[in-house]
Scaffold this motif. Sequence first.
Motif, PDB file in Angstrom:
ATOM      1  N   SER A 277       1.239  -1.266  -0.260  1.00 28.84           N
ATOM      2  CA  SER A 277      -0.419  -0.117  -0.187  1.00 28.84           C
ATOM      3  C   SER A 277       0.761   1.139   0.418  1.00 28.84           C
ATOM      4  O   SER A 277       0.700   2.102  -0.647  1.00 28.84           O
ATOM      5  N   LEU A 278       2.003   1.394   0.852  1.00 26.15           N
ATOM      6  CA  LEU A 278       2.778   2.008   1.382  1.00 26.15           C
ATOM      7  C   LEU A 278       3.077   2.672  -0.580  1.00 26.15           C
ATOM      8  O   LEU A 278       3.486   4.086  -1.210  1.00 26.15           O
ATOM      9  N   GLY A 279       3.557   1.912  -1.484  1.00 26.20           N
ATOM     10  CA  GLY A 279       4.576   2.011  -2.501  1.00 26.20           C
ATOM     11  C   GLY A 279       3.298   2.275  -3.919  1.00 26.20           C
ATOM     12  O   GLY A 279       3.932   1.884  -4.872  1.00 26.20           O
ATOM     13  N   THR A 280       1.985   2.567  -3.525  1.00 24.93           N
ATOM     14  CA  THR A 280       0.554   2.904  -4.317  1.00 24.93           C
ATOM     15  C   THR A 280       0.985   3.687  -4.228  1.00 24.93           C
ATOM     16  O   THR A 280       0.210   4.505  -3.187  1.00 24.93           O
ATOM     17  N   ALA A 281       1.344   4.631  -5.343  1.00 21.94           N
ATOM     18  CA  ALA A 281       1.406   6.278  -5.749  1.00 21.94           C
ATOM     19  C   ALA A 281      -0.155   6.398  -6.365  1.00 21.94           C
ATOM     20  O   ALA A 281      -1.062   5.703  -6.310  1.00 21.94           O
ATOM     21  N   PHE A 282      -0.921   7.953  -5.654  1.00 22.66           N
ATOM     22  CA  PHE A 282      -1.919   8.447  -5.781  1.00 22.66           C
ATOM     23  C   PHE A 282      -1.589  10.051  -6.732  1.00 22.66           C
ATOM     24  O   PHE A 282      -0.343  10.784  -6.064  1.00 22.66           O
ATOM     25  N   ILE A 283      -2.009   9.986  -7.581  1.00 25.97           N
ATOM     26  CA  ILE A 283      -1.388  11.785  -8.462  1.00 25.97           C
ATOM     27  C   ILE A 283      -2.823  11.947  -9.513  1.00 25.97           C
ATOM     28  O   ILE A 283      -3.294  11.086  -9.409  1.00 25.97           O
ATOM     29  N   ILE A 284      -2.956  13.015  -8.747  1.00 28.03           N
ATOM     30  CA  ILE A 284      -3.780  14.087  -9.196  1.00 28.03           C
ATOM     31  C   ILE A 284      -3.614  15.589  -9.596  1.00 28.03           C
ATOM     32  O   ILE A 284      -2.658  15.952  -8.927  1.00 28.03           O
ATOM     33  N   ASP A 285      -4.336  15.451 -11.289  1.00 30.46           N
ATOM     34  CA  ASP A 285      -3.420  16.201 -12.196  1.00 30.46           C
ATOM     35  C   ASP A 285      -2.247  17.003 -11.930  1.00 30.46           C
ATOM     36  O   ASP A 285      -1.363  18.002 -11.968  1.00 30.46           O
ATOM     37  N   ASP A 286      -1.160  15.909 -11.877  1.00 32.71           N
ATOM     38  CA  ASP A 286       0.263  15.643 -12.137  1.00 32.71           C
ATOM     39  C   ASP A 286       0.287  15.416 -11.014  1.00 32.71           C
ATOM     40  O   ASP A 286       1.949  15.494 -11.129  1.00 32.71           O
ATOM     41  N   ILE A 287       0.107  15.770  -9.298  1.00 31.90           N
ATOM     42  CA  ILE A 287       0.934  16.044  -8.563  1.00 31.90           C
ATOM     43  C   ILE A 287       1.309  15.047  -7.635  1.00 31.90           C
ATOM     44  O   ILE A 287      -0.799  14.477  -7.251  1.00 31.90           O
ATOM     45  N   LEU A 288       1.871  14.324  -7.274  1.00 35.01           N
ATOM     46  CA  LEU A 288       2.066  13.758  -5.979  1.00 35.01           C
ATOM     47  C   LEU A 288       0.785  13.214  -4.821  1.00 35.01           C
ATOM     48  O   LEU A 288       1.475  14.395  -4.149  1.00 35.01           O
ATOM     49  N   LEU A 289       0.567  13.280  -4.536  1.00 34.99           N
ATOM     50  CA  LEU A 289      -0.352  13.207  -3.281  1.00 34.99           C
ATOM     51  C   LEU A 289       0.804  12.429  -2.038  1.00 34.99           C
ATOM     52  O   LEU A 289       0.870  10.487  -2.113  1.00 34.99           O
ATOM     53  N   SER A 290       1.621  12.635  -1.025  1.00 35.05           N
ATOM     54  CA  SER A 290       2.927  12.107  -0.398  1.00 35.05           C
ATOM     55  C   SER A 290       2.055  11.378   0.836  1.00 35.05           C
ATOM     56  O   SER A 290       1.860  12.755   1.309  1.00 35.05           O
ATOM     57  N   GLY A 353       2.354   0.532  -8.067  1.00 35.51           N
ATOM     58  CA  GLY A 353       1.052   0.960  -9.144  1.00 35.51           C
ATOM     59  C   GLY A 353       0.641   1.977  -8.532  1.00 35.51           C
ATOM     60  O   GLY A 353       1.627   2.855  -8.335  1.00 35.51           O
ATOM     61  N   ALA A 354       0.458   2.957  -9.153  1.00 33.61           N
ATOM     62  CA  ALA A 354      -0.111   3.742  -9.297  1.00 33.61           C
ATOM     63  C   ALA A 354      -1.880   4.230  -9.516  1.00 33.61           C
ATOM     64  O   ALA A 354      -2.416   3.557 -10.391  1.00 33.61           O
TER      65      ALA A 354
END
Length: 996
Positions: A277-290, A353-354
């Motif tokens: 889960s930690l290694g699954t990225a969420f990217i909104i409008d080209d910006i990574l939600l970290s 994944g992303a």
Amino acid sequence: MNKGIIICCLCFSCLITAGSYARQAQSERYNIGIKAGTLDEALRQLAGATGLNLTYNPLELRQVRVKAYAARQKSIQHILDNLLRGSGFTFRVNGSRVLIYKPREQNVTAAHAPLAEKAAEPQVLTGKVLDEKDQPLEFASVKVRETGSLLTTSNEGTFRLQVPPHITVARITVTYVGKRTEERLVEQKEYGQMQLFRLQDLSLSLEGVQVTGVQKAQQSNSSVVFDRESIEQSQAFSMADILNNLPGKEIKAPNLHEVQTLTLRTSANAGAAMNNSLGTAFIIDDILLSNNANMQTKSIGKYGGSLISQAGYGSFDVPFTGLDLRDIPVNNIERIEVISGVAPAQYGDITNGAVIIDRQAGKNKLQLGIGISGYSSQYSLSKGLALGRKWGALNLSANYLRSNENPVTNLQTYARTNLGLMWTDHFGENIKNTISVDYSFRNDDIKVDPEDIREKKTFIRSRNIRISNRTAFTIQHDYLKRISLSMGYSKGHQESYTQYAFNSDPRPMADKDTTGIYEGYYTPGIFTSIDHILGEPENFNGNLVFSGEASTGKVLHQLSAGANLYISNNGGKGVVVNPEAPRFANLNYQNERPYSFDLMPAIINSGYFLQDNFELMVSGRTLTTNAGLRYDVQNGQGTLQPRLNMAYSLNKTWQVTFGYGLATKAPTMAYRYPSPIYFDLPVLQVYDADPAKRVFLVYTEKLLPDNSALKPMRASQLEGGLKYKDARISSSLFLYYKRNRDGFTTADQFQTFRLPVYDYKIENNKLVYWQTDSVTTKLSAAMKYNKVTNGTSSNDIGVEWFISTKKIRSIQTSFSLVSSFSFSDFSNSNQRLKFAEADLQTLYNVMFGVYPATSYKYWSLTSKLNTTTHIPKLGFIVNISADMFITRQRKSLGSSQMPLGYADLQSNYYVFGPHADTDPIYTALGLYDAKDSEGSDPFYMNFHLQVAKEIRKKIRFSVRAYNVFNLRNRVLNRVTGDVRTLREPVSVSGEISFKF
């Protein structure tokens, strides 16, 4: 593994069967009646009656009149031959797609020779995008697959781009917020003509509405895409409800009182699942939600990965996993792409994944939504405003959700508020800029139960503001075509709190921050303990991308190169401790001290990438390649990461795919900067009611964890696929193997202490103590702490199969099936330690034995069957879905094993040799006292029913029943006697939305 091979064979057999069935569709017969009018109107009627995708230039066809025409049981070829006869147009059929075009001139004279030479020059393709009322649409996205060109329309709805001379057919995709996506094939001879795209409003009255996610090759071969219509149909209360439709996941009623995180392509649990889960990225409008700056954890050294929680309710913080999906609303999201395979090289700080999220940008209708599910209610609003020719568009969104776990007791609630503003504008002809401001607040609140004498209370609150800006420069240059710059900054406030009332004897307490011997004190036995953590996470993400193209012969390379910057910091007060009111005093001889987060330096990670997308012909077939190379610097360590996605077309219906990639995830601040560890060892402890006659003399040793050498998590994935698509059926089969290494975890570390011995006496009604000449060794199984290591690893092997049909017109129903087999082998490479008994310490000088790590094997086989009955004329949909859990198996291995070695009281380590069975220490340590275990779930199914009705494209009602038949399965654990329920009782949710 035998099960996996059998399933692969079954899936391949089904694909072959599906392909044979689909080829029969090419000779399908139709009954149609077409009214007299323009050829454009006739083809629209034909598309509606057959469900085929007809591509043509409507401006040209509106100039041609046709007579009324009727046909019974005729093929599409026969119908088009009659409709187009004498019009000057011809057609070409490719599966479900039909291209209508004017044929080229056959006779080329010498006078045409200069034109032929001119055709070798780059040509300009122009177009215009309109809505249903023929009004221009600004900020529509236009993409040309062959060149990779991506641009937006002007305030007049127009676009203009150059096409290399060797590209004879351009595939253009036009998308716009709230509109149906249109795809069109444009031939080279039409490049000079204005291409007109008229986009229809999304509505249940349209044919081909998609209500579930579809497998679609986008940024990865195996991507799953949810468009706006499927998002609206989901009745989602959060992102979790959308992603439950992925392979291997379970569709269930919205659960807003437990943390919801996402794992991809794994059956693992515990630490391996947390790292996934930690290694699954969420990217909104080209910006990574970290989540890298999240430090809402208690002392790792004392508790391990323990969080603020309350018995019976659990915890609601996520410093060691990915984002909590409950906090992401979906009312303003236009499109979601889930990459569970190999991600392109442009994406960094990911291993598994992303999730790529595109939000609404551009003019759209005011939409109000109200949703109810159990004791949860949600209210949403979104609107896109056109500000005029010079000011672009402004998008506003708001979402409020409140959920009560039990309205009778009213003890546990969850609330969420989200506000968003997005302004999009053109600065000149070639510059597009979008600035976004978002605010969010959430509160997990557990109130005091009036009947609870412990007065327990817990709340987890957070608020966050995020500002981002995206700028795209379109450049008319031979090689460089586009420069994109995106930057995002977020700052939050997190507060975690819990309390517990004590009524007990006085307790000794130590609170010094340094190493040494000193006098502690006794706390009163009646107090309310408080655990309190205050964090202020900050994250910055910057991305710079240069995109262009270059040709090698007839191969066009879509090139991109860029850099990413990730900065995470936390300026919060940190762990707030009242030493006079401890929650867990002297646990493992440890106590917490205040720990300020703002003393910690920021984490700075960077990445650089190069990517090449191209198509070439191999043996007369098209090979599409997306090849990239990435270099990341994380926690001071650099890693090189190749990424590759390939697709080879065997013919018009069959395609094979291949993917391979490496990826890494940086350690977060919670792992990188854990709080100091304090051992508080009593040297002299005497208690008396008279304060003058009591003493607590304590030795404190302060340990400062150094995790500067902590490595990034590493993952590699190999994927192969087979796809089939024709006019009736589409199917995709993927096989994957994924390796994760250097995952984050904690390991036990034992400590020994040599301390002076003190004695005391009562003199003149006062206690007096002194140091003797003796020294004692303090040694106990409790004298240990947790150290962060790169200790977990996992192997995931699986199969995913997607198959869907076009609507069967006689029953107005389409079908889809998603099956998933997943096998996970995961372990903690940190060896287990078993503290030695007192006699072993005395006889053999042994402190602890070292044992092999335990490994776990989990596997599961699940399927989702969906049937969608859609009647466009009525704006009506009935969707029935069935989750089938065919098997779920769990097994822990190697729990009971003999030791590998041991450590003596001086911390020297010894390894047992091949004849260890003759060693008395080996025999005395014996087996580790854990037992192997296994478990399984029986086969069961869960059915869900959804009905949606739209009225005049303005009002939509939707009702969904989860576990509609109220089937209940329970599993008895014969060892513990626990009963586990596999399915929740029937639950009904409803939603109504208005568009103005």
